[in-house]
Enzyme design. Sequence first.
Site, PDB file in Angstrom:
ATOM      1  N   HIS A   1      11.701   7.013   7.182  1.00 38.10           N
ATOM      2  CA  HIS A   1      11.413   6.556   5.824  1.00 38.10           C
ATOM      3  C   HIS A   1      11.148   7.803   4.985  1.00 38.10           C
ATOM      4  O   HIS A   1      10.168   8.498   5.192  1.00 38.10           O
ATOM      5  CB  HIS A   1      10.170   5.646   5.846  1.00 38.10           C
ATOM      6  CG  HIS A   1       9.859   4.979   4.550  1.00 38.10           C
ATOM      7  ND1 HIS A   1       9.626   5.665   3.379  1.00 38.10           N
ATOM      8  CD2 HIS A   1       9.735   3.667   4.235  1.00 38.10           C
ATOM      9  CE1 HIS A   1       9.361   4.806   2.410  1.00 38.10           C
ATOM     10  NE2 HIS A   1       9.427   3.592   2.901  1.00 38.10           N
TER      11      HIS A   1
ATOM     12  N   HIS B   1      -0.758   7.123   5.713  1.00 36.85           N
ATOM     13  CA  HIS B   1      -0.661   8.322   4.885  1.00 36.85           C
ATOM     14  C   HIS B   1      -2.037   8.761   4.403  1.00 36.85           C
ATOM     15  O   HIS B   1      -2.913   7.945   4.130  1.00 36.85           O
ATOM     16  CB  HIS B   1       0.225   8.000   3.666  1.00 36.85           C
ATOM     17  CG  HIS B   1       0.621   9.185   2.851  1.00 36.85           C
ATOM     18  ND1 HIS B   1       0.870   9.116   1.502  1.00 36.85           N
ATOM     19  CD2 HIS B   1       0.809  10.486   3.191  1.00 36.85           C
ATOM     20  CE1 HIS B   1       1.217  10.299   1.040  1.00 36.85           C
ATOM     21  NE2 HIS B   1       1.179  11.150   2.052  1.00 36.85           N
TER      22      HIS B   1
ATOM     23  N   GLU C   1      -3.275   8.121  -5.866  1.00 29.48           N
ATOM     24  CA  GLU C   1      -2.282   7.078  -6.108  1.00 29.48           C
ATOM     25  C   GLU C   1      -2.933   5.814  -6.674  1.00 29.48           C
ATOM     26  O   GLU C   1      -3.763   5.193  -6.012  1.00 29.48           O
ATOM     27  CB  GLU C   1      -1.563   6.723  -4.802  1.00 29.48           C
ATOM     28  CG  GLU C   1      -0.959   7.912  -4.067  1.00 29.48           C
ATOM     29  CD  GLU C   1      -0.397   7.536  -2.704  1.00 29.48           C
ATOM     30  OE1 GLU C   1      -0.420   6.325  -2.375  1.00 29.48           O
ATOM     31  OE2 GLU C   1       0.054   8.426  -1.967  1.00 29.48           O
TER      32      GLU C   1
ATOM     33  N   TYR D   1       4.352  -6.556  -2.121  1.00 29.00           N
ATOM     34  CA  TYR D   1       4.607  -5.168  -1.723  1.00 29.00           C
ATOM     35  C   TYR D   1       4.811  -5.136  -0.217  1.00 29.00           C
ATOM     36  O   TYR D   1       4.048  -5.749   0.535  1.00 29.00           O
ATOM     37  CB  TYR D   1       3.432  -4.297  -2.148  1.00 29.00           C
ATOM     38  CG  TYR D   1       3.538  -2.849  -1.750  1.00 29.00           C
ATOM     39  CD1 TYR D   1       4.671  -2.101  -2.055  1.00 29.00           C
ATOM     40  CD2 TYR D   1       2.495  -2.215  -1.081  1.00 29.00           C
ATOM     41  CE1 TYR D   1       4.767  -0.769  -1.700  1.00 29.00           C
ATOM     42  CE2 TYR D   1       2.577  -0.876  -0.733  1.00 29.00           C
ATOM     43  CZ  TYR D   1       3.714  -0.163  -1.035  1.00 29.00           C
ATOM     44  OH  TYR D   1       3.813   1.167  -0.678  1.00 29.00           O
TER      45      TYR D   1
ATOM     46  N   HIS E   1      -4.577   5.413   3.990  1.00 28.66           N
ATOM     47  CA  HIS E   1      -4.038   4.130   3.551  1.00 28.66           C
ATOM     48  C   HIS E   1      -2.713   3.889   4.256  1.00 28.66           C
ATOM     49  O   HIS E   1      -2.218   4.742   4.983  1.00 28.66           O
ATOM     50  CB  HIS E   1      -3.873   4.085   2.030  1.00 28.66           C
ATOM     51  CG  HIS E   1      -3.004   5.185   1.481  1.00 28.66           C
ATOM     52  ND1 HIS E   1      -3.474   6.465   1.254  1.00 28.66           N
ATOM     53  CD2 HIS E   1      -1.698   5.210   1.111  1.00 28.66           C
ATOM     54  CE1 HIS E   1      -2.505   7.218   0.763  1.00 28.66           C
ATOM     55  NE2 HIS E   1      -1.410   6.483   0.677  1.00 28.66           N
TER      56      HIS E   1
END
Length: 444
Positions: free
Chosen positions: A298, A341, A347, A356, A377
């Site tokens: 990804h 991450h 963010e 989402y 997160h």
Amino acid sequence: MTLDLSTPATAGYLSGFANEFATEALPGALPHGRNSPQRAPYGLYAEQLSGTAFTAPRGHNRRSWLYRIRPAAVHRPFEPVTGPQRLVSEFGDSADVPPTPPNQLRWDPLPMPVEPTDFVEGLVTMAGNGSAAAMNGCAIHLYAANRSMQDRFFYSADGELLIVPQQGRLFIATEFGRLDVEPFEIAVIPRGVRFSVALPDGDARGYICENFGALLRLPDLGPIGSNGLANPRDFLTPQAAYEDREGAFELVAKLNGRLWRADIGHSPFDVVAWHGNYAPYKYDLRLFNTIGSISFDHPDPSIFLVLQSQSDTPGVDAIDFVIFPPRWLAAEDTFRPPWFHRNVASEFMGLVHGAYDAKAEGFVPGGASLHNCMSGHGPDADTFEKASASDTTKPHKVDATMAFMFETRTLIRPTRYALDTAQLQADYFECWQGIRKHFNPEQQ
């Protein structure tokens, strides 16, 4: 002649990003061969609106010349707007904002107001960084409104407004002409441009990133090539349209986070012609050309970058506006949702439509989340289990979604309102507590 905000715009749009536009609502209203003639056509006044320093390099210089019925200086003196102040534009150590927790934060949607509330009255600051006075950083606002602005005009001297509608269309009248914006589209109103918002659908809700720093621009594409992501031709700027209307009106200004009001005896939407490259624009997020992996892994979310505000450090933006639109996932032997991450950047996320793909529940349209610098997160427990067992030999389409992110190089500090509101989800952290231990040193 009036700019009728009760019906969709008819004047049309000019295509391109930061182009050198020229448009007139009356033939010959633009002076020929000069900017400031001794006598402008039709008895108009010539006025320059500068969005950058006079001496900014030509490729970065933004300004427009407006030919209007009255100059912008024609109004009564400003006085402070009384009542509760829900806007914040100072986020330094001395600012009146609470300590920023390292916790992951998430909010339910802002409730619709009960009392009649227009776009300006419905604004509230959730978070931000930097300083409007120092012209760096940003403020992140939400809006919830249920009535059109009536004989009232607004501008921000603090920054350009990136507006992301989530519910309800916005008919935006500006000095430059009309912008009609719906959910899945964005609008950018430059610093200083006067505008008014009508709500043809009644209730309206959305997000705003107020950029105090360098103007938003399209990112360089690097090895992607000459096409892709947000293509310049899809950005639309209004054609000139004006109204010659007199009456008892109100002009509201935002300066250093405070609202000020002044009486004005005419509509400021009296620009009959204009030319330049500093103007409002809109963009349809559904036209974004999404880039992704067709082999494995990804890629970093920078592949979803729509607009950026650059900092003084090459390669490090002050603000990135990123979207997560419908897209095909084809990577094999890959955990396809966004990975776990921790980020040196901060963010702030919102959701325009659908769901989402990293959160099975809890993050709903109109809601928001904040993951600050180095706060862990990623996908919740249910998403992780499903994605870890999915068949990656077949492509999968992530559909019925439109999420976005305001990412900044510096800490995003939530306001007192954001930390005290009933919309703050006290149990957000629970979405990761069900993540199971799979480690087995005896089995690779």
